[in-house]
Design an enzyme around this catalytic site. Structure first.
Site, PDB file in Angstrom:
ATOM      1  N   LYS A   1     -43.838 -29.906 -34.543  1.00 10.41           N
ATOM      2  CA  LYS A   1     -43.539 -28.839 -35.511  1.00 10.41           C
ATOM      3  C   LYS A   1     -42.691 -29.401 -36.660  1.00 10.41           C
ATOM      4  O   LYS A   1     -42.878 -29.036 -37.823  1.00 10.41           O
ATOM      5  CB  LYS A   1     -42.801 -27.666 -34.838  1.00 10.41           C
ATOM      6  CG  LYS A   1     -43.593 -26.904 -33.798  1.00 10.41           C
ATOM      7  CD  LYS A   1     -44.856 -26.247 -34.330  1.00 10.41           C
ATOM      8  CE  LYS A   1     -44.633 -25.024 -35.172  1.00 10.41           C
ATOM      9  NZ  LYS A   1     -45.924 -24.370 -35.555  1.00 10.41           N
TER      10      LYS A   1
ATOM     11  N   TYR B   1     -43.660 -30.963 -28.520  1.00  9.25           N
ATOM     12  CA  TYR B   1     -43.856 -29.731 -29.313  1.00  9.25           C
ATOM     13  C   TYR B   1     -42.891 -29.653 -30.510  1.00  9.25           C
ATOM     14  O   TYR B   1     -43.354 -29.559 -31.664  1.00  9.25           O
ATOM     15  CB  TYR B   1     -43.777 -28.480 -28.419  1.00  9.25           C
ATOM     16  CG  TYR B   1     -43.801 -27.192 -29.204  1.00  9.25           C
ATOM     17  CD1 TYR B   1     -44.978 -26.747 -29.807  1.00  9.25           C
ATOM     18  CD2 TYR B   1     -42.643 -26.436 -29.386  1.00  9.25           C
ATOM     19  CE1 TYR B   1     -44.995 -25.580 -30.556  1.00  9.25           C
ATOM     20  CE2 TYR B   1     -42.651 -25.271 -30.130  1.00  9.25           C
ATOM     21  CZ  TYR B   1     -43.825 -24.841 -30.710  1.00  9.25           C
ATOM     22  OH  TYR B   1     -43.837 -23.690 -31.458  1.00  9.25           O
TER      23      TYR B   1
HETATM   24  N1  LIG Z   1     -44.054 -17.665 -29.751  1.00  4.47           N
HETATM   25  C1  LIG Z   1     -42.893 -18.036 -30.282  1.00  4.47           C
HETATM   26  O1  LIG Z   1     -41.819 -17.679 -29.783  1.00  4.47           O
HETATM   27  C2  LIG Z   1     -42.871 -18.883 -31.528  1.00  4.47           C
HETATM   28  C3  LIG Z   1     -41.633 -19.147 -32.104  1.00  4.47           C
HETATM   29  C4  LIG Z   1     -41.579 -19.936 -33.253  1.00  4.47           C
HETATM   30  C5  LIG Z   1     -42.738 -20.412 -33.827  1.00  4.47           C
HETATM   31  N2  LIG Z   1     -43.932 -20.147 -33.258  1.00  4.47           N
HETATM   32  C6  LIG Z   1     -45.141 -20.655 -33.930  1.00  4.47           C
HETATM   33  O2  LIG Z   1     -45.957 -19.558 -34.264  1.00  4.47           O
HETATM   34  C7  LIG Z   1     -47.321 -19.940 -34.241  1.00  4.47           C
HETATM   35  C8  LIG Z   1     -48.105 -18.982 -33.378  1.00  4.47           C
HETATM   36  O3  LIG Z   1     -47.562 -19.037 -32.072  1.00  4.47           O
HETATM   37  P1  LIG Z   1     -47.966 -17.980 -30.957  1.00  4.47           P
HETATM   38  O4  LIG Z   1     -46.776 -17.769 -30.113  1.00  4.47           O
HETATM   39  O5  LIG Z   1     -48.642 -16.830 -31.586  1.00  4.47           O
HETATM   40  O6  LIG Z   1     -48.975 -18.857 -30.109  1.00  4.47           O
HETATM   41  P2  LIG Z   1     -50.439 -18.498 -29.603  1.00  4.47           P
HETATM   42  O7  LIG Z   1     -50.833 -19.592 -28.687  1.00  4.47           O
HETATM   43  O8  LIG Z   1     -50.494 -17.116 -29.096  1.00  4.47           O
HETATM   44  O9  LIG Z   1     -51.295 -18.566 -30.935  1.00  4.47           O
HETATM   45  C9  LIG Z   1     -51.752 -19.761 -31.484  1.00  4.47           C
HETATM   46  C10 LIG Z   1     -53.184 -19.558 -31.924  1.00  4.47           C
HETATM   47  O10 LIG Z   1     -53.635 -20.788 -32.471  1.00  4.47           O
HETATM   48  C11 LIG Z   1     -54.937 -21.008 -31.990  1.00  4.47           C
HETATM   49  N3  LIG Z   1     -55.229 -22.434 -31.940  1.00  4.47           N
HETATM   50  C12 LIG Z   1     -54.702 -23.364 -31.105  1.00  4.47           C
HETATM   51  N4  LIG Z   1     -55.259 -24.540 -31.334  1.00  4.47           N
HETATM   52  C13 LIG Z   1     -56.148 -24.373 -32.351  1.00  4.47           C
HETATM   53  C14 LIG Z   1     -57.021 -25.237 -33.024  1.00  4.47           C
HETATM   54  N5  LIG Z   1     -57.135 -26.516 -32.682  1.00  4.47           N
HETATM   55  N6  LIG Z   1     -57.765 -24.719 -34.011  1.00  4.47           N
HETATM   56  C15 LIG Z   1     -57.702 -23.413 -34.351  1.00  4.47           C
HETATM   57  N7  LIG Z   1     -56.897 -22.551 -33.729  1.00  4.47           N
HETATM   58  C16 LIG Z   1     -56.124 -23.025 -32.740  1.00  4.47           C
HETATM   59  C17 LIG Z   1     -54.946 -20.444 -30.579  1.00  4.47           C
HETATM   60  O11 LIG Z   1     -56.285 -20.181 -30.138  1.00  4.47           O
HETATM   61  C18 LIG Z   1     -54.103 -19.206 -30.755  1.00  4.47           C
HETATM   62  O12 LIG Z   1     -54.905 -18.089 -31.053  1.00  4.47           O
HETATM   63  C19 LIG Z   1     -47.359 -21.383 -33.743  1.00  4.47           C
HETATM   64  O13 LIG Z   1     -47.523 -22.235 -34.832  1.00  4.47           O
HETATM   65  C20 LIG Z   1     -46.007 -21.580 -33.101  1.00  4.47           C
HETATM   66  O14 LIG Z   1     -45.592 -22.921 -33.170  1.00  4.47           O
HETATM   67  C21 LIG Z   1     -44.035 -19.376 -32.126  1.00  4.47           C
HETATM   68  C1  LIG Z   2     -34.363 -21.711 -16.710  1.00  9.76           C
HETATM   69  C2  LIG Z   2     -35.526 -20.796 -16.550  1.00  9.76           C
HETATM   70  C3  LIG Z   2     -35.356 -19.908 -15.395  1.00  9.76           C
HETATM   71  C4  LIG Z   2     -35.748 -19.963 -17.794  1.00  9.76           C
HETATM   72  C5  LIG Z   2     -36.872 -20.567 -18.602  1.00  9.76           C
HETATM   73  C6  LIG Z   2     -37.000 -19.838 -19.903  1.00  9.76           C
HETATM   74  C7  LIG Z   2     -37.921 -20.621 -20.839  1.00  9.76           C
HETATM   75  C8  LIG Z   2     -39.322 -20.556 -20.289  1.00  9.76           C
HETATM   76  C9  LIG Z   2     -37.796 -20.074 -22.254  1.00  9.76           C
HETATM   77  C10 LIG Z   2     -36.339 -20.165 -22.756  1.00  9.76           C
HETATM   78  C11 LIG Z   2     -36.414 -20.326 -24.261  1.00  9.76           C
HETATM   79  C12 LIG Z   2     -37.865 -20.184 -24.598  1.00  9.76           C
HETATM   80  C13 LIG Z   2     -38.350 -20.781 -25.914  1.00  9.76           C
HETATM   81  C14 LIG Z   2     -37.629 -20.183 -27.108  1.00  9.76           C
HETATM   82  O1  LIG Z   2     -37.589 -18.776 -27.037  1.00  9.76           O
HETATM   83  C15 LIG Z   2     -38.222 -20.542 -28.408  1.00  9.76           C
HETATM   84  C16 LIG Z   2     -39.457 -21.063 -28.518  1.00  9.76           C
HETATM   85  C17 LIG Z   2     -39.874 -21.501 -29.866  1.00  9.76           C
HETATM   86  C18 LIG Z   2     -41.326 -21.461 -30.138  1.00  9.76           C
HETATM   87  O2  LIG Z   2     -41.652 -22.278 -31.217  1.00  9.76           O
HETATM   88  C19 LIG Z   2     -42.225 -21.643 -28.966  1.00  9.76           C
HETATM   89  C20 LIG Z   2     -41.766 -20.922 -27.723  1.00  9.76           C
HETATM   90  C21 LIG Z   2     -40.356 -21.301 -27.351  1.00  9.76           C
HETATM   91  C22 LIG Z   2     -40.356 -22.796 -27.043  1.00  9.76           C
HETATM   92  C23 LIG Z   2     -39.870 -20.531 -26.085  1.00  9.76           C
HETATM   93  C24 LIG Z   2     -40.642 -20.986 -24.832  1.00  9.76           C
HETATM   94  C25 LIG Z   2     -40.047 -20.440 -23.534  1.00  9.76           C
HETATM   95  C26 LIG Z   2     -38.577 -20.797 -23.377  1.00  9.76           C
HETATM   96  C27 LIG Z   2     -38.386 -22.309 -23.273  1.00  9.76           C
END
Ligand SMILES: NC(=O)c1ccc[n+]([C@@H]2O[C@H](COP(=O)([O-])OP(=O)(O)OC[C@H]3O[C@@H](n4cnc5c(N)ncnc54)[C@H](O)[C@@H]3O)[C@@H](O)[C@H]2O)c1
Ligand SMILES: CC(C)CCC[C@@H](C)[C@H]1CC[C@H]2[C@@H]3[C@H](O)C=C4C[C@@H](O)CC[C@]4(C)[C@H]3CC[C@]12C
Length: 369
Positions: free
Chosen positions: A163, A159
């Site tokens: 990214k 992942y």
């Molecule tokens: N959730 C976090 O903490 C976090 C933190 C940093 C960055 N991001 C980034 O933010 C973005 C959104 O993340 P999120 O947490 O909302 O995730 P999410 O899974 O809720 O949303 C992702 C969306 O992308 C769509 N998707 C996946 N594969 C696809 C494809 N092949 N074609 C079209 N659509 C597709 C999914 O259906 C979903 O609606 C991602 O790029 C993720 O890497 C998330």
């Molecule tokens: C040791 C366990 C009991 C706790 C596990 C927590 C774990 C599932 C959490 C900790 C940190 C979280 C990630 C972090 O907040 C940031 C991101 C960046 C984003 O791009 C995607 C989601 C992610 C990876 C979170 C996922 C859940 C994590 C790993």
């Protein structure tokens, strides 16, 4: 893009617009972008909530599509002024193969860039991640760093690797000539761990706590700081960047920005308790209940079980070596780059972000209240 001549003239495309962040971006655009004429929402899975948006003054076009399919992306981008590319496969639990993660996150982003170039779309905002920087495989802390803080970014997990590659593609595409000869302007936003209404992992922790009789057990030392940012503020940052890219192309083009707000610096678990606590859950222990070596062992065991069970079922628990390393490594940001470059101020205070998130948890089925 603020010319009055352009009022209600702009076509935006949000990829991944039905995801956790994407939905907030979509709603924020409809509320805060007066120049919007048409909003295209492109996602693999369209949400039923899109229907309610179709009655407003902005034309909302839902497009079911796959970013890995170049022709579907090209059709969606054609005629758009701005693309906000949030679609991505967020998987740190081993649910999907590394190849699929790469295909969606890297090839999907490549398809979006090429579609912009072919269609003459000039503005591309990419949702990157803090994980492009770290935590790295050495578990080195990143303590309240900014976009220029030196840090050895080394990734092995699919992942963050995907990214990082995708972000690099987006930044390298800045300045490419699009159809018509004008330059593409791109920029990447790097949220830390996003929280707020719709956050699936918060939902999972909440339900796990309910199953454990209203308790969660501390696994990570309270001293480990983990960066978090409210989803509404992340959405606003996307909207603002999309709006400002044209006016400040020379400054913002090819830049990266951490997404930040005034959420407090806390450990991952203590931060979650800010919401889960008022919803009736309790975090047991002031120190981790299990020694770290045992967590490392259990995480490794989960990897083995995942591999052994794969032919029969998908075993994807929260704990694995990568998530343990993420949760157990200090990674927090402290920066004002977004304020300096495009006037970003988080519209949601910590108190409001917290209240909104608590209300959302409380509204969930099976609430402990
Ligand atoms: N959730 C976090 O903490 C976090 C933190 C940093 C960055 N991001 C980034 O933010 C973005 C959104 O993340 P999120 O947490 O909302 O995730 P999410 O899974 O809720 O949303 C992702 C969306 O992308 C769509 N998707 C996946 N594969 C696809 C494809 N092949 N074609 C079209 N659509 C597709 C999914 O259906 C979903 O609606 C991602 O790029 C993720 O890497 C998330
Ligand atoms: C040791 C366990 C009991 C706790 C596990 C927590 C774990 C599932 C959490 C900790 C940190 C979280 C990630 C972090 O907040 C940031 C991101 C960046 C984003 O791009 C995607 C989601 C992610 C990876 C979170 C996922 C859940 C994590 C790993």
């Amino acid at each position: 893009m603020a010319d009055s001549a352009q009022a209600q003239k702009l076509v935006y495309l949000v990829t991944g617009g039905c995801g956790f962040l994407g939905e907030h971006v979509v709603r924020m655009l409809l509320q805060q972008e007066p120049q919007l004429r048409e909003l295209r929402i492109f996602d693999l899975h369209l949400g039923p909530w899109l229907e309610e948006l179709k009655t407003g003054p902005v034309q909302v076009t839902a497009i079911q599509g796959d970013v890995t399919q170049a022709h579907e992306v090209a059709a969606a981008v054609a005629g758009a002024h701005v693309v906000i590319h949030t679609a991505g496969l967020v998987d740190v639990f081993g649910k999907t193969s590394p190849e699929t993660i790469h295909e969606v996150n890297v090839q999907g982003t490549r398809n979006v860039i090429e579609a912009c170039v072919q269609a003459g779309t000039r503005f591309l905002v990419y949702t990157s991640s803090m994980e492009v920087v770290g935590p790295n495989i050495k578990g080195q802390p990143f303590y309240r760093g900014n976009e220029n803080t030196p840090y050895e970014a080394v990734h092995r997990h699919p992942y963050p690797r995907s990214k990082a590659l995708a972000e690099q593609l987006v930044l390298e595409a800045n300045g490419r000539k699009v159809l018509g000869g004008l330059p593409l302007v791109t920029c990447a936003l790097r949220p830390t761990g996003i929280y707020g209404e719709g956050h699936q992992i918060m939902r999972d922790f909440y339900h796990q706590g309910l199953r454990l009789g209203g308790r969660l057990f501390r696994a990570i030392p309270a001293s480990v700081e983990h960066g978090r940012v409210y989803v509404g503020n992340v959405a606003w940052m996307h909207v603002l960047v999309a709006r400002e890219l044209e006016h400040r192309a020379a400054l913002m083009g090819g830049q990266v920005y951490f997404c930040y707000d005034n959420s407090p610096y806390k450990s991952y678990e203590d931060f979650n308790m800010e919401f889960l606590g008022p919803c009736g859950l309790r975090l047991v222990g002031t120190r981790p209940l299990l020694p770290y070596w045992l967590l490392v062992f259990l995480a490794a065991l989960n990897v083995l079980l995942q591999w052994l069970l794969r032919p029969l079922l998908l075993y994807a628990p929260l704990l694995n070596p990568y998530t343990l390393a993420m949760a157990n490594t200090t990674f927090t940001v402290s920066t004002d780059k977004a304020r300096r470059h495009f006037g970003y101020e988080p519209p949601f205070s910590w108190e409001e972000s917290r209240t909104r998130t608590i209300r959302w948890v409380q509204a969930m089925e099976g609430s402990a209240q």
